[in-house]
Design a protein around this motif. Structure first.
Motif, PDB file in Angstrom:
ATOM      1  N   ASN A  61       0.913  -1.308  -0.369  1.00 54.78           N
ATOM      2  CA  ASN A  61       0.170  -0.073  -0.001  1.00 54.78           C
ATOM      3  C   ASN A  61       0.608   0.924  -0.098  1.00 54.78           C
ATOM      4  OD1 ASN A  61      -2.843  -1.338   0.198  1.00 54.78           O
ATOM      5  ND2 ASN A  61      -2.321  -1.927   2.544  1.00 54.78           N
ATOM      6  N   VAL A  62       2.106   1.056  -0.121  1.00 49.71           N
ATOM      7  CA  VAL A  62       2.578   2.869  -0.261  1.00 49.71           C
ATOM      8  C   VAL A  62       3.208   2.373  -1.669  1.00 49.71           C
ATOM      9  CG1 VAL A  62       4.877   3.441   0.789  1.00 49.71           C
ATOM     10  CG2 VAL A  62       3.617   1.870   1.846  1.00 49.71           C
ATOM     11  N   LYS A  63       4.066   3.572  -2.241  1.00 49.49           N
ATOM     12  CA  LYS A  63       4.380   4.025  -3.848  1.00 49.49           C
ATOM     13  C   LYS A  63       5.923   3.664  -3.952  1.00 49.49           C
ATOM     14  CE  LYS A  63       4.607   6.596  -7.684  1.00 49.49           C
ATOM     15  NZ  LYS A  63       4.052   8.864  -7.893  1.00 49.49           N
ATOM     16  N   PRO A  64       6.574   3.121  -3.729  1.00 53.56           N
ATOM     17  CA  PRO A  64       7.390   2.465  -4.432  1.00 53.56           C
ATOM     18  C   PRO A  64       8.825   3.176  -5.041  1.00 53.56           C
ATOM     19  CG  PRO A  64       6.508   0.829  -5.621  1.00 53.56           C
ATOM     20  CD  PRO A  64       5.566   1.611  -5.298  1.00 53.56           C
ATOM     21  N   ILE A  65       9.853   3.276  -4.425  1.00 55.74           N
ATOM     22  CA  ILE A  65      10.586   4.470  -5.245  1.00 55.74           C
ATOM     23  C   ILE A  65      11.592   3.480  -5.887  1.00 55.74           C
ATOM     24  CG2 ILE A  65      10.518   5.965  -3.470  1.00 55.74           C
ATOM     25  CD1 ILE A  65      13.428   5.594  -3.610  1.00 55.74           C
ATOM     26  N   THR A  66      12.609   3.580  -7.392  1.00 56.90           N
ATOM     27  CA  THR A  66      12.920   3.240  -7.903  1.00 56.90           C
ATOM     28  C   THR A  66      14.830   3.700  -8.119  1.00 56.90           C
ATOM     29  OG1 THR A  66      11.571   2.090  -9.608  1.00 56.90           O
ATOM     30  CG2 THR A  66      13.474   2.189 -10.234  1.00 56.90           C
ATOM     31  N   ILE A  67      15.991   2.766  -7.506  1.00 55.93           N
ATOM     32  CA  ILE A  67      17.372   3.314  -8.264  1.00 55.93           C
ATOM     33  C   ILE A  67      17.749   2.111  -8.620  1.00 55.93           C
ATOM     34  CG2 ILE A  67      18.700   3.833  -6.525  1.00 55.93           C
ATOM     35  CD1 ILE A  67      17.500   4.239  -4.209  1.00 55.93           C
ATOM     36  N   GLN A  68      18.540   3.195  -9.686  1.00 56.12           N
ATOM     37  CA  GLN A  68      18.863   2.141 -10.798  1.00 56.12           C
ATOM     38  C   GLN A  68      20.467   2.639 -10.184  1.00 56.12           C
ATOM     39  OE1 GLN A  68      18.265   4.667 -14.257  1.00 56.12           O
ATOM     40  NE2 GLN A  68      16.722   3.166 -14.690  1.00 56.12           N
ATOM     41  N   VAL A  69      21.451   0.641 -10.327  1.00 61.05           N
ATOM     42  CA  VAL A  69      22.199   0.451  -9.897  1.00 61.05           C
ATOM     43  C   VAL A  69      23.289  -0.158 -10.331  1.00 61.05           C
ATOM     44  CG1 VAL A  69      24.405   0.139  -7.837  1.00 61.05           C
ATOM     45  CG2 VAL A  69      21.614   0.406  -7.827  1.00 61.05           C
ATOM     46  N   ILE A  70      24.621   0.750 -11.287  1.00 58.68           N
ATOM     47  CA  ILE A  70      25.662   0.588 -11.966  1.00 58.68           C
ATOM     48  C   ILE A  70      26.449   0.380 -11.163  1.00 58.68           C
ATOM     49  CG2 ILE A  70      26.742   1.348 -14.002  1.00 58.68           C
ATOM     50  CD1 ILE A  70      24.851   2.629 -15.188  1.00 58.68           C
ATOM     51  N   SER A  71      27.332  -0.962 -11.018  1.00 54.56           N
ATOM     52  CA  SER A  71      28.838  -1.324 -10.415  1.00 54.56           C
ATOM     53  C   SER A  71      29.857  -1.025 -11.420  1.00 54.56           C
ATOM     54  CB  SER A  71      29.034  -2.869  -9.912  1.00 54.56           C
ATOM     55  OG  SER A  71      28.979  -4.100 -11.107  1.00 54.56           O
ATOM     56  N   LEU A  72      31.043  -0.026 -11.132  1.00 55.14           N
ATOM     57  CA  LEU A  72      32.656  -0.005 -11.104  1.00 55.14           C
ATOM     58  C   LEU A  72      33.256  -0.105 -10.840  1.00 55.14           C
ATOM     59  CD1 LEU A  72      30.280   3.867 -12.267  1.00 55.14           C
ATOM     60  CD2 LEU A  72      31.086   1.765 -14.038  1.00 55.14           C
ATOM     61  N   ASN A  73      34.220  -0.343 -11.787  1.00 54.39           N
ATOM     62  CA  ASN A  73      35.548  -0.809 -11.066  1.00 54.39           C
ATOM     63  C   ASN A  73      36.716   0.588 -10.095  1.00 54.39           C
ATOM     64  OD1 ASN A  73      35.678  -3.248 -11.288  1.00 54.39           O
ATOM     65  ND2 ASN A  73      37.205  -3.052 -12.976  1.00 54.39           N
ATOM     66  N   TRP A  74      36.484   0.823  -9.399  1.00 56.14           N
ATOM     67  CA  TRP A  74      35.631   0.072  -7.806  1.00 56.14           C
ATOM     68  C   TRP A  74      35.050   1.191  -6.961  1.00 56.14           C
ATOM     69  CZ3 TRP A  74      40.926  -0.634  -9.692  1.00 56.14           C
ATOM     70  CH2 TRP A  74      41.178  -2.155  -9.678  1.00 56.14           C
ATOM     71  N   LYS A  75      33.599   1.011  -7.564  1.00 51.58           N
ATOM     72  CA  LYS A  75      32.715   2.506  -7.148  1.00 51.58           C
ATOM     73  C   LYS A  75      31.452   1.612  -7.692  1.00 51.58           C
ATOM     74  CE  LYS A  75      35.069   4.605  -9.162  1.00 51.58           C
ATOM     75  NZ  LYS A  75      36.088   4.301 -10.263  1.00 51.58           N
ATOM     76  N   TRP A  76      30.650   2.474  -7.071  1.00 53.87           N
ATOM     77  CA  TRP A  76      28.873   2.108  -7.158  1.00 53.87           C
ATOM     78  C   TRP A  76      28.760   3.570  -7.443  1.00 53.87           C
ATOM     79  CZ3 TRP A  76      27.074  -2.327  -7.116  1.00 53.87           C
ATOM     80  CH2 TRP A  76      27.993  -4.341  -5.931  1.00 53.87           C
ATOM     81  N   LEU A  77      27.656   3.787  -8.510  1.00 54.00           N
ATOM     82  CA  LEU A  77      26.681   4.870  -9.446  1.00 54.00           C
ATOM     83  C   LEU A  77      25.530   4.412  -8.626  1.00 54.00           C
ATOM     84  CD1 LEU A  77      26.771   7.232 -10.366  1.00 54.00           C
ATOM     85  CD2 LEU A  77      26.462   6.319 -12.734  1.00 54.00           C
ATOM     86  N   PHE A  78      24.294   5.364  -8.062  1.00 55.40           N
ATOM     87  CA  PHE A  78      23.465   4.817  -8.240  1.00 55.40           C
ATOM     88  C   PHE A  78      22.310   6.125  -8.521  1.00 55.40           C
ATOM     89  CE2 PHE A  78      25.075   3.481  -4.227  1.00 55.40           C
ATOM     90  CZ  PHE A  78      24.627   2.438  -3.754  1.00 55.40           C
ATOM     91  N   GLU A  79      21.411   6.349  -9.575  1.00 55.94           N
ATOM     92  CA  GLU A  79      20.843   6.434 -10.574  1.00 55.94           C
ATOM     93  C   GLU A  79      19.260   7.110  -9.759  1.00 55.94           C
ATOM     94  OE1 GLU A  79      22.978   5.958 -14.200  1.00 55.94           O
ATOM     95  OE2 GLU A  79      21.024   5.378 -14.282  1.00 55.94           O
ATOM     96  N   TYR A  80      18.978   7.693  -9.655  1.00 56.61           N
ATOM     97  CA  TYR A  80      17.039   8.050  -9.022  1.00 56.61           C
ATOM     98  C   TYR A  80      16.031   8.439 -10.310  1.00 56.61           C
ATOM     99  CZ  TYR A  80      19.077   7.727  -4.188  1.00 56.61           C
ATOM    100  OH  TYR A  80      19.216   7.548  -3.391  1.00 56.61           O
ATOM    101  N   PRO A  81      15.760   7.439 -11.238  1.00 58.63           N
ATOM    102  CA  PRO A  81      14.959   8.170 -12.463  1.00 58.63           C
ATOM    103  C   PRO A  81      14.396   9.228 -12.329  1.00 58.63           C
ATOM    104  CG  PRO A  81      14.829   5.702 -12.139  1.00 58.63           C
ATOM    105  CD  PRO A  81      15.525   5.990 -11.517  1.00 58.63           C
ATOM    106  N   ASP A  82      13.444   8.856 -11.095  1.00 60.38           N
ATOM    107  CA  ASP A  82      12.231   9.624 -10.477  1.00 60.38           C
ATOM    108  C   ASP A  82      12.833  11.077 -10.441  1.00 60.38           C
ATOM    109  OD1 ASP A  82      10.496   7.762 -11.340  1.00 60.38           O
ATOM    110  OD2 ASP A  82      10.606   6.579  -9.142  1.00 60.38           O
ATOM    111  N   GLN A  83      13.678  11.043  -9.023  1.00 59.15           N
ATOM    112  CA  GLN A  83      14.044  12.558  -8.733  1.00 59.15           C
ATOM    113  C   GLN A  83      15.358  13.025 -10.047  1.00 59.15           C
ATOM    114  OE1 GLN A  83      14.278  10.082  -7.457  1.00 59.15           O
ATOM    115  NE2 GLN A  83      11.899  10.366  -6.087  1.00 59.15           N
TER     116      GLN A  83
END
Length: 318
Positions: A125-147
């Motif tokens: 009953n709660v609207k979810p959010i989406t976070i797109q994650v790309i793993s790189l050498n050696w770090k993490w990139l997080f994208e918020y498509p709605d924001q």
């Protein structure tokens, strides 16, 4: 030059040494057994059930082992019966085959039920959010498509809200894991995977790359910061007004092998996540769930039309 320690001192030294080795690896808090969300709590229950079922077998076996070793040891006057013609016992066969089969059936049923339940949002009953994650050498990139914002090596999420992490890799295969929120999911070149997680209370929760990827693997960590919805909205607004834009050239620089500090971006190249997926083969897992902003179409069965599981273009050389 060297003298032997007295027997009692030698034993004490051995005990102290063993205790030092064992206690060094102990931690005051086991993250997997201290969940802060519904997914983690569900998996904790499965871990406890598995431990109990395993104990049903292991504890009696260890007790019987001690009894057998003591009872049938070779010693003068041993009165253990000698039965050279004994072949088998149907009763014992039923016991040592029947009990494991029953335990495996119970564990398999609960595991299957739990696994399928976690393919859906924890809260309906709660609207979810989406976070797109790309793993790189050696770090993490997080994208918020709605924001329309992005971060590196940390992500901020609202408490009490299901988060759908869509995962891929623009580097060797890795594994995305936040122990206190739930189990891990792989990030693979050319594939978009999915993982539902949720935090029920504010806090900072450690995340890891749980698949070895080379020299910088040990430093490939991140933090998931859970805050209230109002604080999350304020954070998004702050990032949009105070952070630089991640350009395509900036992303190409970011994905080069090397470590990176935490960073925030007020915008990122449109379609970056889907472009990374498609350039590495374009396979989508979980056909019933299309990655956000994807241009792919579904066939009549609900599966992605390009979901042919052809792995020939995956870069497995790493």
């Amino acid at each position: 030059m060297f003298r032997r320690l007295p027997a009692h001192l030698g034993k004490i030294s051995a005990i102290v040494a063993a205790a030092t080795v064992l206690l060094t690896g102990c931690s005051p808090e086991y993250a997997v057994l201290n969940p802060v969300g519904p997914v983690g709590k569900t998996e904790e229950h499965l871990i406890i059930l598995s431990a109990i079922l395993v104990a049903i077998v292991v504890i009696p076996v260890l007790i019987l082992l001690a009894i057998i070793v003591y009872r049938y040891r070779d010693k003068p006057g041993n009165r253990a019966p000698y039965s050279p013609e004994w072949v088998d016992s149907k009763t014992l066969e039923y016991v040592w085959w029947g009990i494991p089969i029953i335990i495996i059936a119970i564990l398999g049923a609960f595991t299957a039920k739990t696994t399928f339940s976690l393919t859906k949002p924890p809260e309906a009953n709660v609207k979810p959010i989406t976070i797109q994650v790309i793993s790189l050498n050696w770090k993490w990139l997080f994208e918020y498509p709605d924001q329309k914002i992005a971060t590196v090596n940390y992500c901020e999420i609202p408490t009490g809200v299901p988060v759908q992490f869509e995962l891929t890799s623009d580097a060797p295969m890795n594994s995305f894991w936040i122990p206190q929120l739930g189990g891990q999911e792989y990030t693979m070149p050319g594939m978009a995977m999915r993982l539902w997680l949720q935090a029920d209370k504010p806090g900072k929760y450690n995340g890891y790359g749980a698949n070895f990827t080379g020299a910088g693997f040990a430093h490939m960590n991140f933090q998931a910061v859970a805050v209230s919805q109002s604080d999350f909205n304020a954070w998004v607004k702050h990032v949009k007004t105070s952070s630089p834009v991640l350009t395509k050239a900036g992303y190409n620089e970011l994905k080069k092998d090397g470590l990176a500090k935490e960073a925030s971006y007020s915008a990122y190249p449109p379609g970056l996540f889907n472009g990374v997926v498609m350039q590495n083969g374009g396979q989508y897992m979980y056909g019933s769930q299309t990655p956000s902003n994807s241009n792919s179409t579904k066939n009549s069965s609900g599966n992605m039309s390009n979901m042919n599981m052809d792995m020939s273009n995956m870069n497995m050389g790493h």
